[in-house]
Motif scaffolding. Structure first.
Motif, PDB file in Angstrom:
ATOM      1  N   LEU A  95      40.880  44.610  52.758  1.00 35.48           N
ATOM      2  CA  LEU A  95      40.896  44.689  51.295  1.00 35.48           C
ATOM      3  C   LEU A  95      40.423  46.067  50.851  1.00 35.48           C
ATOM      4  O   LEU A  95      39.357  46.535  51.264  1.00 35.48           O
ATOM      5  CB  LEU A  95      39.995  43.609  50.705  1.00 35.48           C
ATOM      6  N   ASN A  96      41.217  46.708  50.004  1.00 36.36           N
ATOM      7  CA  ASN A  96      40.879  48.041  49.498  1.00 36.36           C
ATOM      8  C   ASN A  96      41.558  48.223  48.141  1.00 36.36           C
ATOM      9  O   ASN A  96      42.780  48.160  48.058  1.00 36.36           O
ATOM     10  CB  ASN A  96      41.360  49.106  50.479  1.00 36.36           C
ATOM     11  N   PRO A  97      40.788  48.409  47.048  1.00 31.13           N
ATOM     12  CA  PRO A  97      39.324  48.524  46.980  1.00 31.13           C
ATOM     13  C   PRO A  97      38.651  47.161  47.090  1.00 31.13           C
ATOM     14  O   PRO A  97      39.265  46.135  46.806  1.00 31.13           O
ATOM     15  CB  PRO A  97      39.092  49.137  45.604  1.00 31.13           C
ATOM     16  N   ALA A  98      37.375  47.219  47.490  1.00 26.39           N
ATOM     17  CA  ALA A  98      36.655  45.966  47.732  1.00 26.39           C
ATOM     18  C   ALA A  98      35.451  45.769  46.829  1.00 26.39           C
ATOM     19  O   ALA A  98      35.066  44.634  46.565  1.00 26.39           O
ATOM     20  CB  ALA A  98      36.194  45.914  49.187  1.00 26.39           C
ATOM     21  N   GLY A  99      34.852  46.874  46.351  1.00 27.73           N
ATOM     22  CA  GLY A  99      33.632  46.735  45.566  1.00 27.73           C
ATOM     23  C   GLY A  99      33.607  47.545  44.289  1.00 27.73           C
ATOM     24  O   GLY A  99      32.866  47.223  43.358  1.00 27.73           O
ATOM     25  N   TYR A 100      34.412  48.609  44.228  1.00 28.79           N
ATOM     26  CA  TYR A 100      34.461  49.448  43.026  1.00 28.79           C
ATOM     27  C   TYR A 100      35.916  49.590  42.612  1.00 28.79           C
ATOM     28  O   TYR A 100      36.748  50.102  43.363  1.00 28.79           O
ATOM     29  CB  TYR A 100      33.853  50.818  43.295  1.00 28.79           C
ATOM     30  N   THR A 101      36.210  49.123  41.409  1.00 26.70           N
ATOM     31  CA  THR A 101      37.581  49.174  40.907  1.00 26.70           C
ATOM     32  C   THR A 101      37.727  50.152  39.749  1.00 26.70           C
ATOM     33  O   THR A 101      38.789  50.223  39.126  1.00 26.70           O
ATOM     34  CB  THR A 101      38.036  47.772  40.460  1.00 26.70           C
ATOM     35  N   GLU A 109      26.697  53.891  47.572  1.00 24.84           N
ATOM     36  CA  GLU A 109      27.172  52.623  48.143  1.00 24.84           C
ATOM     37  C   GLU A 109      28.006  51.898  47.086  1.00 24.84           C
ATOM     38  O   GLU A 109      27.526  51.030  46.369  1.00 24.84           O
ATOM     39  CB  GLU A 109      25.983  51.796  48.613  1.00 24.84           C
ATOM     40  N   LEU A 110      29.259  52.268  47.020  1.00 23.66           N
ATOM     41  CA  LEU A 110      30.111  51.790  45.926  1.00 23.66           C
ATOM     42  C   LEU A 110      30.977  50.597  46.312  1.00 23.66           C
ATOM     43  O   LEU A 110      31.636  50.007  45.440  1.00 23.66           O
ATOM     44  CB  LEU A 110      31.004  52.925  45.420  1.00 23.66           C
ATOM     45  N   GLY A 111      31.003  50.240  47.566  1.00 26.53           N
ATOM     46  CA  GLY A 111      31.918  49.200  47.996  1.00 26.53           C
ATOM     47  C   GLY A 111      31.355  47.798  47.898  1.00 26.53           C
ATOM     48  O   GLY A 111      30.406  47.523  47.159  1.00 26.53           O
ATOM     49  N   SER A 112      31.940  46.887  48.657  1.00 27.83           N
ATOM     50  CA  SER A 112      31.420  45.533  48.752  1.00 27.83           C
ATOM     51  C   SER A 112      30.228  45.516  49.690  1.00 27.83           C
ATOM     52  O   SER A 112      30.001  46.449  50.465  1.00 27.83           O
ATOM     53  CB  SER A 112      32.509  44.592  49.280  1.00 27.83           C
ATOM     54  N   ASN A 113      29.454  44.447  49.630  1.00 30.93           N
ATOM     55  CA  ASN A 113      28.316  44.287  50.533  1.00 30.93           C
ATOM     56  C   ASN A 113      28.383  42.879  51.123  1.00 30.93           C
ATOM     57  O   ASN A 113      29.238  42.589  51.925  1.00 30.93           O
ATOM     58  CB  ASN A 113      27.004  44.576  49.801  1.00 30.93           C
ATOM     59  N   GLY A 114      27.507  41.969  50.685  1.00 35.27           N
ATOM     60  CA  GLY A 114      27.509  40.626  51.225  1.00 35.27           C
ATOM     61  C   GLY A 114      28.788  39.865  50.910  1.00 35.27           C
ATOM     62  O   GLY A 114      29.360  40.004  49.827  1.00 35.27           O
TER      63      GLY A 114
END
Length: 336
Positions: A95-101, A109-114
């Motif tokens: 999945l991309n993007p995963a945490g910052y759209t 740390e802009l992406g997904s975590n847990g």
């Protein structure tokens, strides 16, 4: 046999006394097993072995083993990507993007975590960059960057960066909110709440603040039965695991320190971070130096020391295999 990067190397295993060390032809062994109690040997056998199954990440986190699809999902927090690993194909972008759209470029740390699965089997994502908890609005086997936000703010104030998740059988979701996803951490001008919180998302969507007293709440998991929760605090000044009982409304009561890593943090890298609790109530958690294992009463049974920073872990369904996110790589450790 242990794999170092993508090379097969000859291993030598020394088993003796109370400790066993697994060596590779490198300057450091992948893992060192420290056996402190007889109970530990039931969880980690003498033939424990480890290998790197994926590498080349900026900072990996949030591993989630999905037994029904025989796949491991995990986040590269700095690259804004969720990866998938399977035995057949190795690592793939999931999945991309995963945490910052957002459209404005940003760092940190802009992406997904847990990551976790809700009672409907949907993927729930802590999205650091967007500062929300979301559900992926797509099937697990056909991922898409479409999200439904299930926690975006508390009383009008945005979260800092939701980090980790724990699930109750009634559908309630608990999550931690440290400041690590903000580019300037606690000093970021975009920070809105004057504290770090742990929250509950009820099945009806209501969000409740459970505590604002933890300085760096991070990993979170429930003991069997769902009556007690454990939270890792990743603060060098307070490197503790905290336990809370749940009252009839699912709110925190009887908070106490489950275990202190204060002494160990002075000699080993890492903080209390991601954790899992097995079916017997044993706690398997990342901490200074690697993976720590406790029984349900807080007795330290032993450690699996890792030669790089270990952030989080996931267990297979039979709890015989552990997947560890460790800095730029993912380890698979066969426990027994």
């Amino acid at each position: 046999m242990i794999t170092w990067s993508n090379r097969l190397l000859l291993m030598t295993t020394l088993l003796g006394g109370s400790n066993s060390i697994i060596y590779a032809q490198t300057t450091k062994p992948l893992i060192t097993v420290e056996r402190l109690t007889p109970e530990f040997n039931k969880l980690v056998g003498k033939n424990v072995n480890a290998r790197i199954i994926a590498d080349g990440f900026a900072w990996c986190e949030g591993p989630l083993w999905i037994e029904g699809h025989k796949m491991l999902l995990f986040s590269d927090v700095k690259k804004n990507i969720i990866y998938k690993w399977t035995k057949e194909k190795g690592k793939e972008v999931y999945l991309n993007p995963a945490g910052y759209t957002g459209k404005v470029p940003r760092g940190g740390e802009l992406g997904s975590n847990g990551l976790g699965l809700n009672i409907k089997g949907q993927l729930v994502i802590c999205q650091d960059g967007d500062r929300v908890v979301s559900v992926m609005n797509a099937p697990l086997q056909k991922p898409q960057a479409k999200f439904i936000k299930i926690a975006a703010n508390y009383k009008g104030k945005k979260f800092d960066s939701p980090n980790d998740l724990a699930f109750l059988s009634n559908g309630d979701i608990y999550f931690t909110d440290p400041p690590y996803g903000l580019e300037k951490n606690v000093d970021d001008p975009l920070k809105e709440a004057p504290y770090q919180g742990v929250y509950k998302i009820a099945k009806d969507g209501k969000i409740t603040l459970l505590t604002n007293t933890l300085t760096r709440p991070n990993g979170i998991a429930f003991f069997p039965g769902g009556k007690t929760v454990l939270i890792a605090n990743s603060d060098p000044a307070k490197p503790y695991w905290y336990a809370y009982d749940l009252d009839k409304n699912g709110q925190f009561t009887h908070g106490r320190i489950f275990y202190s890593a204060k002494a160990a943090s002075k000699t080993a890298e890492g903080m209390p971070d991601g954790l899992k609790i097995d079916k017997q109530g044993n706690v398997i958690t990342s901490g200074p130096g690697g993976i720590w294992i406790f029984n349900k009463t807080g007795k330290l049974l032993g450690k699996i020391k890792v030669n790089d920073l270990a952030s989080n872990l996931s267990l297979s369904a039979d709890e015989k295999t552990m997947y560890v996110t460790s800095n730029h790589r993912v380890l698979m450790i066969n426990l027994r």
